[in-house]
Design a protein around this motif. Structure first.
Motif, PDB file in Angstrom:
ATOM      1  N   ARG A   1     -16.726  69.632  23.368  1.00 10.31           N
ATOM      2  CA  ARG A   1     -16.179  69.632  22.005  1.00 10.31           C
ATOM      3  C   ARG A   1     -14.957  68.716  21.960  1.00 10.31           C
TER       4      ARG A   1
ATOM      5  N   ASN B   1     -11.317  67.488  14.675  1.00  7.93           N
ATOM      6  CA  ASN B   1     -11.570  68.891  14.996  1.00  7.93           C
ATOM      7  C   ASN B   1     -12.944  69.349  14.532  1.00  7.93           C
TER       8      ASN B   1
ATOM      9  N   ASN C   1     -11.386  67.470  19.806  1.00  6.66           N
ATOM     10  CA  ASN C   1     -10.378  67.744  18.796  1.00  6.66           C
ATOM     11  C   ASN C   1      -9.362  66.612  18.812  1.00  6.66           C
TER      12      ASN C   1
END
Length: 803
Positions: free
Chosen positions: A247, A176, A249
């Motif tokens: 991004r 994350n 995670n």
């Protein structure tokens, strides 16, 4: 040790030995942390760069590498004996810290597609072998250390498991916070730290700490993937020119791509969803209304324009926009990925999406859809899922795919239970020339309706497609109503189809067509229909939640057209499992069994006692994988299942390892923990599914407590058999007049046992999924019990033999 040849003061010697033992244990824990962290991070990276099915490779790669390291320690014992233990371990950690970044670059830069061409298989093999190198080095470290420090085996094994448990806690926040590639670099950093812990020379300690510092600087410089990120994904070059946001995670890698004027959320470089860019107040007569209402999922909005909706997997908001624009007073969206729900839709692209997810009638919950519906206090008019298949493995690898549990009979039963009397479930799936996915939705829903007391649900279904089923990849919506569809509702559907000629009715209660959907509904027996149908469209349940695996065995073995069309990707998992099973079997033979057998010619060097380690390794991995899948629904998130189950098992197993030296000092008692494990597993086969379902409504903290109560005693016992066996091998006396072969066996038996345990785990990791797919999770758990029962039969071979 020096205390044998010198006579310093006792207190100083005791302090030195204690400090030395502590540093050994700390080094093992840190090195184990780095290895398991690397393994878990590779499952996430493989899901993006390859396909989610290949995330499974990381498990077998790690286990194979660990076992091969034990074989090398066995074969190269004379050469390795020239180095002191701590210096050897420190340099191996340096090698690992340097190799891991190279492996990362190879994985990111080698394109692998779905093709079964020789070139593609060669590239896949290159990734497989390169990724195994760090685990080979770790296996070499541990096997050498366990053999040389056999009097500390229980503590060393406990430290090993403790480090692995901490990696399970660390993987989620690391993914994350810093992303997939940086998590792998952090694993390399921890390998360097382990080298510093083991180093005895100041210069070597400075080298390892300096290497760790350089890697940390590289991680800081690579924040947000500025230096190291995905280059090829699914065999296609990823051009960063169109990427606006990316991004990572623990669930997936999410990026927002610019496509002309549109913006698309792309999950793991494969599944995608458009971000809605329309104001519901300007819906009437707009192009958005024309396009979105012409799609099959819009039938739910036609029949329930003012109903309350529960939308599982809303993604970029297409179903939410349709519901709001048509007048729904309450739309509940359940999105499992916080990056999509919060970062994209409610933050960075909130203005672009006209603040769709922040409207007062829209309620977004970041959790697993099945768990939310199961625990919901309200009832809905429509429970809707549109093409919910992220094709992404979670941090749990390919063992726990969240979308599978959404399509089981038990799941549909829960959906129906949370509908109003005239409510409906609206599921949209891709379909093919020969239907199988939407057809299986009908099959599952029919079985759920039967269990709800509906004897003949012929009037409970409406099925509509976007065009005729004359090609692959056609979206088909299945409306399954809790009660029978009325004549008025059928007329509403006909009217909508007349104004949207692209839509085709595949099944209406008063007008069934000549197709598999009508045949299945008319048969009113999902299992009987599936038995004769070319594909496996039988209902799936929580014990076998593999909805997307529709191939039958004869198709896998004989169909030459499986590699054509998008259906190949859907069923690739079965083929990959078969490939990994074969590759793992060959690799175990090539890297473990054959080298040991060739080197060891004496029959005494292949005693039946080594089968004990095969049974223990096989049992542990079968149980672990079965529990991960079982606890997904209970804990509400695949990542929670991985973290909680593996952490509790490894931590409690480490405690069991430490206790085994005292509790099982007499090897005649070695069967006691095995008997407890076998009995507990057989009990869990019968009571665990019902128990977890009964307690699913508890708070999350209470669920953690229940998980600990169920897993810790079992894990404590599961930590005892392996170190007990290693101690037995390490203490076998040398014969008074040994042959050369006998001497070699007694020196190398610990490494051999390590290798055999890892080798059986390689095969067990694949067998666990094969058994689960074919026979169910209960069968997987029962096979784990069978492996431990076999170990009980072999336990007497561990007793000390006369020289």
């Amino acid at each position: 040790m020096s205390a044998i040849t010198e006579t310093p003061p006792i207190s100083r010697t005791s302090t030195s030995e204690t400090s030395s033992e502590r540093s050994l244990l700390a080094g093992v824990a840190v090195s184990s942390f780095a290895a398991l962290l690397l393994e878990l991070a590779l499952t996430r990276l493989f899901s993006v760069v390859l396909f989610y099915h290949f995330a499974f490779l990381a498990i077998s790669i790690a286990l194979l590498g660990l076992g091969s390291g034990g074989v090398f320690a066995h074969l190269g014992k004379n050469w390795l004996g020239r180095f002191s233990t701590r210096i050897l371990l420190s340099w191996l950690c340096v090698i690992n810290a340097l190799v891991v970044p190279l492996v990362l670059e190879i994985v990111l830069h080698v394109p692998v597609s779905l093709s079964l061409s020789e070139a593609n298989l060669f590239r896949l093999t290159a990734i497989y072998l390169a990724s195994a190198v760090p685990f080979f080095v770790t296996g070499l470290e541990f096997s050498v250390l366990f053999a040389r420090e056999s009097h500390h085996i229980s503590r060393l094994y406990g430290a090993d498991l403790l480090g692995g448990a901490l990696a399970c806690l660390g993987i989620v926040p690391l993914l994350n916070w810093v992303g997939g590639p940086n998590t792998i670099l952090f694993a390399a950093t921890m390998a360097a730290v382990a080298g510093a812990v083991w180093a005895v020379r100041p210069n070597l300690r400075k080298l390892t700490l300096g290497l760790a510092a350089v890697l940390l600087l590289l991680i800081a410089a690579n924040y947000s993937g500025r230096l190291i990120d995905v280059v090829y994904a699914k065999g296609i070059f990823r051009d960063k020119a169109w990427v606006e946001f990316a991004r990572w995670n623990a669930i997936s890698r999410v990026e927002v791509d610019r496509q002309d004027q549109a913006k698309t959320v792309v999950i793991d470089a494969d599944a995608s969803t458009y971000i809605m860019n329309a104001d519901p107040k300007q819906w009437q007569g707009s192009e958005w209304q024309h396009n979105l209402m012409a799609a099959p999922p819009a039938l739910a909005n036609v029949l329930r324009p003012h109903g309350e909706y529960a939308i599982i997997g809303p993604g970029g908001g297409v179903d939410v926009l349709r519901a709001v624009a048509n007048g729904s007073p309450s739309v509940t969206g359940i999105e499992i990925n916080p990056i999509i729900a919060n970062t994209v839709m409610r933050d960075r692209y909130a203005e672009y999406s006209c603040h769709l997810y922040q409207r007062p009638e829209v309620h977004i919950h970041v959790t697993d859809g099945r768990s939310f519906v199961r625990n919901a206090k309200q009832n809905f008019d429509v429970v809707q899922m549109t093409l919910v298949d992220t094709w992404a493995s979670t941090a749990a690898g390919a063992f726990a795919l969240s979308e599978n549990s959404l399509y089981t009979v038990e799941a549909f039963r829960e959906y129906f239970e949370h509908l109003r009397p005239d409510g409906m479930v609206a599921i949209t799936r891709w379909e093919f020339r020969q239907p199988r996915e939407a057809l299986r939705v009908v099959s599952v829903a029919m079985q759920a309706l039967h269990e709800q007391g509906v004897e003949n649900p012929a009037r409970n279904f409406i099925v509509v497609s976007e065009g005729d089923l004359d090609e692959d990849g056609i979206p088909v919506v299945v409306l399954a109503k809790k009660s029978a569809f009325t004549r008025e509702e059928e007329e509403q559907v006909r009217s909508h189809l007349a104004s949207n000629p692209k839509l085709v009715a595949l099944y209406l209660p008063s007008d069934p067509k000549d197709n598999p959907f009508s045949a299945l509904i008319a048969r009113n027996d999902s299992y009987a229909f599936a038995e004769k149908y070319p594909y496996n469209v039988a209902p799936v349940n929580d014990n076998r939640p593999f909805f997307f695996f529709t191939l039958k065995l004869d198709q896998v073995l004989h169909d030459d057209d499986l590699s054509e069309g998008i259906d190949w990707k859907v069923n690739l998992g079965v083929v990959v499992l078969a490939m990994v099973l074969v590759i793992s079997f060959v690799a175990v033979l090539a890297f473990l069994v054959i080298p040991l057998a060739v080197r060891s010619g004496n029959a005494r060097e292949r005693p039946v006692r080594l089968l004990y380690f095969v049974a223990v390794g096989l049992g542990y991995i079968l149980v672990e994988i079965a529990f991960i899948q079982r606890f997904v629904l209970f804990l509400g998130h695949p990542t929670y299942a991985l973290t909680v189950v593996v952490f509790l098992l490894l931590l409690s197993s480490g405690a069991g390892s430490l206790a085994s030296r005292k509790w099982l000092a007499r090897r005649q008692r070695a069967w006691l923990p095995l008997a407890f494990i076998t009995a507990a597993l057989l009990l869990y086969v019968f009571i665990l599914p019902g128990l977890l379902n009964a307690l699913v409504g508890l708070s999350f903290a209470a669920k953690l407590l229940v998980s600990a109560i169920l897993l810790v005693p079992l894990g404590f016992a599961m930590g005892m058999p392996f170190p007990t066996g290693l101690r037995a091998l390490a203490s076998v006396p040398v014969p008074e007049f040994p042959t050369a072969g006998e001497s070699r066996f007694q020196e190398n038996s610990v490494e051999w046992a390590w290798a055999m345990n890892a080798g059986s785990s390689v095969l067990g990791s694949v067998l666990a999924m094969v058994i689960a797919i074919q026979f169910g999770l209960n069968a997987t758990l029962a096979c784990g019990a069978g492996a431990y029962l076999f170990a009980i039969l072999l336990a007497p071979t561990l007793q000390r033999q006369r020289a």
